[in-house]
Design an enzyme around this catalytic site. Structure first.
Site, PDB file in Angstrom:
ATOM      1  CB  CYS A 337      -0.946  -0.029   1.188  1.00  0.00           C
ATOM      2  SG  CYS A 337      -0.113  -0.138   2.775  1.00  0.00           S
ATOM      3  NE  ARG A 342      -3.968   2.410   2.946  1.00  0.00           N
ATOM      4  CZ  ARG A 342      -4.085   3.159   1.854  1.00  0.00           C
ATOM      5  NH1 ARG A 342      -5.277   3.432   1.360  1.00  0.00           N
ATOM      6  NH2 ARG A 342      -3.017   3.613   1.245  1.00  0.00           N
TER       7      ARG A 342
END
Lengths: 392, 415
Positions: A337, A342
Site C-alpha cells: 500500500c 493497509r
C-alpha cells in the site's frame, strides 16, 4: 597420455617427440584446469554486495541502486503464521470479559490505533474496551529515525511487558477498520507470536455498531515469558525481491507475468497514477513518482469489509473477489500500500482468513515511488508526480 | 598398401519397401499438415504461436536422433562396452555449436553478464549434491531401461517396445520426485550456488573455456577410435543417395552440428531444448488433482530454471516438440528398414519400468534430462550441465562395465 599407444618407441627421435607431446598436453591441461577454476570461482553471485569488484568488466557499466541493507531474519514457513480461528467476534470478547480476568483466561487484549483527528471513535486515553492495553504502533514498534522494526530482543521486552506468554492468545483491535491492529498482528507474527486474532470490526463495531461499554481503567498485568524469534521473512517482502517481479512484469508489457501476485490495495486513482498522496492527510507518506508497480492488481482494501459493521466479508466472497480481479492463488502473493499498514489488513484477509501464502511489502509505495530507477507503470495516460505536468 | 574393401550390399526394392515408404510419406504429410494447421491458427489454445515451430524443431531432432543415432545410451554403450568413442563426437560438436549460438543470443539480451542477471529462461540450475544424486540415478536408469528419456521417444517408433514401460516408469518417477522434492529442495538445493560461467568473466572467456574442455575431451577420446572400414569407389546416383540418407548412419559432425543449430533456434524463438517438461506436467497435474501434491512447490515455482513442470491442462510447445521427435523418427526410420519390433518380455519390461522410474526421478530432482540439463545447460554455460553430465557418465560407465543393460534385457544385445 595416448601418445604411448600410437607412437611405437623405436628410436630416440620419436621418444623425444613423445616427451614433447606429453609436455604440451600437460601444460594445456593445466592451463585449462586453471582457467576453469578461475572462471567457476568467479561465476557465482557470492559477491553480490560488491558488484563492481572481482571482475573489472562490470565496473562503470552498471551500478546497483537498490540499497543492500541487512535485515536479520529467517524463513520459517507458514505453520506458526496461519491460525485456525483468526477472527474474534465482539460477542466472544464480551463473554470472555463477563467471565472475568482476561489474563487468567490466557488472553491479552491490545488496542493499536491511529487516532486521526477526524476519527469519530473514542481514543484509548479517554476510554477503551475493558482490560485492553495500548500499544503505540510507531514509537513502540519501530527503531527511532530508522524505517525498521525493533529488534527481536526489544520485541521480547515489549511482549513480556504486555503480559504475553508462549501460549497466550493475543487479540488486537483498533480504530480505522483495524488498519494498525492488522499491521500489529503482522508484526507479532513476524516475531513468532503464534495465536494472534483480530477483533472483527474493530473498535468501530464494538463502540458504534454494538454500542458496548468503554472504560477508563488501565489494567496492570504480570510480566509474560514470551521469547521472540527472528523475523519470519516468509511473510515480509523487500524491495529487491519485488524489483525482480516488477522487471519481469515490465518486460511483459506490464502484464502480471511473474509467478507471484502483486496486490496493490490503494485506491484506484492512486493505482493508475492519476493522483498522488494528499499531503494534508498523510504527511510524510508522499511519493515523487505516481503510479503502481508493473503487473500489480488493484483490489482496494475497502472492498473486503462490510460497510456497516466493518467486519470482514465471508471467506468465499473475499476469495472470489480477488480471483475475479485476476489473483491466481496457485501462486504466492505480495501485498503493498503506502506504508504497509493497509497491506497488512489485506495480508490478514488473504493469509489468515484464506490461509494463503502472502507477504507484506512494507516498504510499499513510500519506498517504491521514491526510488531511483525502479520500473513504474502509470496508466493515467500522462506523466505524473514530481516530474510530471501535474506535480506541484 | 592394399586395402580390403567390402562391397556395399545391394539394396533392391521390395514390396515391403513400397509400404514402408508410403507410411513414411503419410507420417511426414501428417507432421507437415499439423504444422500448417498450428501455423494457420497461431496455436490458439494449443501451445501458442510457437507451437508449429517447435513441432518442426522436434521433427528435425527426431530425424537427427534417428539417422545420426544421437542417443546417449547407444553412444555411452559404444564407448564403455565396445571402446568406440565415435558417437561422442556428435555430442561434443552439438555442445560446441549450440553454445556459440547461445553466447550470441545472450550477448544481445544481457550485455554484461553478472551473477545477478542470469538469463531466467535458460537452463542454468543450482549445483548441489542433489544434482549429482539425480545424475547418478538418471545414468543408472538409462542403462537399465535401454535409453534416456529423449532416446526412448525416438527409439519407440523404431520398434523398441521396452520404451513403453520405460516411459510409463518415467511418469511414475516424476511423481516420486515431486513427493521427494520438498526434502531434496530444503536439504540440498536451497542456497546452493548457481555458477554461470560468463558471470564476471565475460562471454569470450566462457566460450574459450568450454571449447578448450570439449577439445581436450575430444583429443582424449581419440584413444578409443577403432579403424574405419573403407568403401569402394562409387558414383553418387539415386541408389547411393538413398543409401547415404536412409541406410548409413549420418556422420557425427553433421548430426552434432544439426542438433546444435536446432537448439539455438529453439532457444531464440521459444525455450531451451528439453523433452521432460510436458511429461512431468502430466505427472504433476494428475497428482495435484488427486490431492497428493500441494498447488505450490517451493523453489520449483519460484526461481529455478529447468525443464520441469507447471500445472497445465493443455499441450505446451514442449509437447509438440516431443510429438515431432517421435513422428519424424518413425518417418526417418521406415525408408531405411530400421523399424524392427524387438521382443518385449515380462522381465525386460519390468526392468525397463524400474529404469524409467530412476530416469523420471532423476530428471525431476535434476530439473531435466540429458537434453534439458546437460545439453541445454552446457549450451547456456551453466556448470550444472557439466556436473549433471559427469554424474550420468559415471553412472552409465559403471552400469555398462557391470553389464547391467544385458542383465536387464537378456538377449537384446547381440554384439
Amino acid at each position: 597420455m595416448s601418445t604411448e599407444e600410437t607412437t611405437p618407441p623405436t628410436s630416440t627421435g620419436t621418444r623425444k617427440g613423445a616427451a614433447g607431446k606429453t609436455a604440451i598436453a600437460v601444460i594445456a591441461t593445466a592451463a585449462l584446469a586453471g582457467t576453469a577454476g578461475f572462471v567457476v570461482a568467479n561465476s557465482t553471485n557470492d559477491g553480490a554486495e560488491t558488484p563492481t569488484t572481482g571482475s573489472g568488466t562490470t565496473a562503470g557499466e552498471a551500478a546497483a541502486t537498490v540499497t543492500d541493507v541487512e535485515i536479520p531474519g529467517e524463513n520459517r514457513g507458514f505453520d506458526d503464521v496461519h491460525t485456525d480461528e483468526p477472527l474474534a467476534t465482539t460477542d466472544w470478547l464480551a463473554e470472555r470479559l463477563d467471565e472475568g480476568d482476561l489474563h487468567e483466561q490466557g488472553i491479552v487484549l491490545l488496542d493499536v490505533s491511529e487516532n486521526l483527528p477526524n476519527s469519530d471513535l473514542t481514543p484509548y486515553s479517554e476510554a477503551h474496551i475493558p482490560q485492553a492495553q495500548y500499544v503505540e504502533w510507531s514509537e513502540e514498534f519501530t527503531q527511532p529515525n530508522t524505517r525498521e522494526f525493533i529488534s527481536a530482543d526489544e520485541f521480547t521486552e515489549l511482549a513480556q511487558s504486555l503480559g504475553i506468554n508462549d501460549d497466550s492468545t493475543v487479540v488486537l483491535y483498533g480504530d480505522n477498520n483495524n488498519w494498525f491492529a492488522a499491521y500489529a498482528s503482522w508484526v507479532f507474527n513476524l516475531y513468532g507470536v503464534e495465536d494472534v486474532k483480530l477483533l472483527d470490526g474493530g473498535l468501530h463495531k464494538w463502540e458504534l455498531y454494538d454500542e458496548r461499554e468503554l472504560v477508563e481503567e488501565v489494567p496492570a498485568v504480570p510480566a509474560g515469558n514470551f521469547e521472540a524469534e527472528a523475523q519470519n521473512h516468509d511473510i515480509r517482502a523487500f524491495q529487491p525481491e519485488v524489483l525482480e517481479l516488477a522487471e519481469e512484469n515490465a518486460e511483459a508489457g506490464g502484464e502480471a507475468a511473474a509467478a507471484v501476485n502483486l496486490v496493490d490495495i490503494r485506491s484506484a486513482e492512486e493505482h493508475t497514477g492519476e493522483i498522488g498522496v494528499d499531503p494534508d492527510i498523510f504527511q510524510g507518506e508522499g511519493a515523487a513518482i505516481w503510479g503502481h508497480i508493473p503487473g500489480s492488481i488493484n483490489v482496494t482494501w475497502t472492498q473486503i469489509v462490510d460497510e456497516e459493521t466493518g467486519e470482514f466479508l465471508p471467506a468465499e466472497e473475499i476469495r472470489a473477489l480477488y480471483e475475479d480481479a485476476g489473483v491466481n492463488f496457485d501462486n504466492p502473493t505480495i501485498a503493498y500500500c503506502r506504508i504497509g499498514e493497509r497491506a497488512s489488513h489485506t495480508w490478514y484477509a488473504l493469509s489468515q482468513i484464506l490461509g494463503e501464502e502472502v507477504k507484506v511489502y512494507d516498504g510499499s509505495w513510500s519506498e517504491w515511488g521514491n526510488s531511483v530507477g525502479v520500473p513504474v507503470a502509470n496508466t493515467s495516460g500522462q506523466r505524473a508526480g514530481l516530474w510530471g505536468q501535474s506535480g506541484d | 598398401m592394399t586395402v580390403q574393401v567390402r562391397p556395399d550390399r545391394e539394396l533392391g526394392w521390395t514390396r515391403a519397401d513400397t509400404i514402408r515408404t508410403a507410411v513414411a510419406v503419410a507420417v511426414a504429410a501428417l507432421l507437415l499438415g499439423l504444422a500448417g494447421y498450428l501455423a494457420a491458427t497461431d496455436g490458439e489454445g494449443l501451445g501458442g504461436s510457437n507451437a508449429a515451430l517447435m513441432l518442426l524443431i522436434g521433427a528435425g531432432l527426431g530425424i537427427l536422433f534417428e539417422r545420426g543415432r544421437y542417443c546417449f545410451f547407444c553412444v555411452f554403450r559404444d564407448l564403455f562396452e565396445k571402446k568406440n568413442s565415435r558417437g561422442m563426437y556428435a555430442i561434443l560438436v552439438s555442445i560446441a555449436v549450440g553454445m556459440i549460438g547461445y553466447a550470441a543470443i545472450f550477448s544481445t539480451r544481457v550485455p554484461t553478464p553478472r551473477g545477478d542477471n542470469i538469463p531466467a529462461d535458460a537452463h542454468i540450475a543450482p549445483v548441489s549434491a542433489a544434482l549429482v544424486i539425480a545424475g547418478l540415478a538418471f545414468g543408472l536408469g538409462m542403462v537399465l531401461s535401454g535409453g534416456c528419456i529423449a532416446g526412448h521417444l525416438y527409439r519407440l517408433p523404431e520398434g523398441h517396445l521396452r520404451s513403453i514401460p520405460a516411459l510409463c516408469g518415467v511418469v511414475v518417477g516424476f511423481g516420486l520426485g515431486f513427493l521427494n522434492w520438498d526434502f531434496m529442495y530444503s536439504h540440498f538445493i536451497l542456497g546452493a550456488p548457481v555458477p554461470w560461467l560468463p558471470a564476471g568473466n565475460g562471454y569470450v572467456l566462457a566460450v574459450l573455456l568450454q571449447l578448450g574442455a570439449l577439445v581436450a575431451i575430444g583429443v582424449w577420446l581419440l584413444r578409443w577410435n577403432p579403424q574405419v572400414q573403407g568403401r569402394g569407389n562409387r558414383t553418387v546416383d539415386a541408389t547411393e543417395l538413398r543409401r547415404v540418407v536412409f541406410f548409413k548412419r549420418w556422420p557425427a559432425l553433421a548430426t552434432g552440428t544439426g542438433v546444435g543449430l536446432l537448439a539455438i533456434l529453439a532457444y531464440y524463438k521459444d525455450q531451451p531444448l528439453g523433452v521432460t517438461q510436458q511429461i512431468s506436467s502430466l505427472s504433476r497435474t494428475g497428482m495435484t488433482e488427486a490431492g497428493w501434491l500441494d498447488q505450490f512447490m517451493p523453489g520449483l515455482d519460484e526461481r529455478l530454471a529447468g525443464c520441469v513442470a507447471v500445472v497445465t491442462h493443455t499441450i505446451t510447445t514442449n509437447g509438440w516438440l516431443i510429438l515431432g521427435i517421435a513422428l519424424a523418427s518413425l518417418a526417418a526410420a521406415l525408408p531405411g528398414r530400421r523399424v524392427r519390433l524387438e521382443k518385449a518380455t515380462v522381465f525386460n519390461s519390468s526392468t525397463a519400468f524400474a529404469g524409467g522410474i530412476l530416469l523420471g526421478w532423476g530428471a525431476m530432482i535434476g530439473l531435466g534430462c540429458t537434453i534439458g540439463v546437460m545439453l541445454s545447460g552446457t549450451h547456456a554455460f551453466a556448470l550444472s550441465g557439466w556436473v549433471f553430465g559427469a554424474a550420468i557418465v559415471v553412472a552409465a560407465g559403471l552400469g555398462f562395465r557391470f553389464g547391467l543393460h544385458r542383465k536387464a534385457a537378456p538377449g537384446a544385445f547381440s554384439d
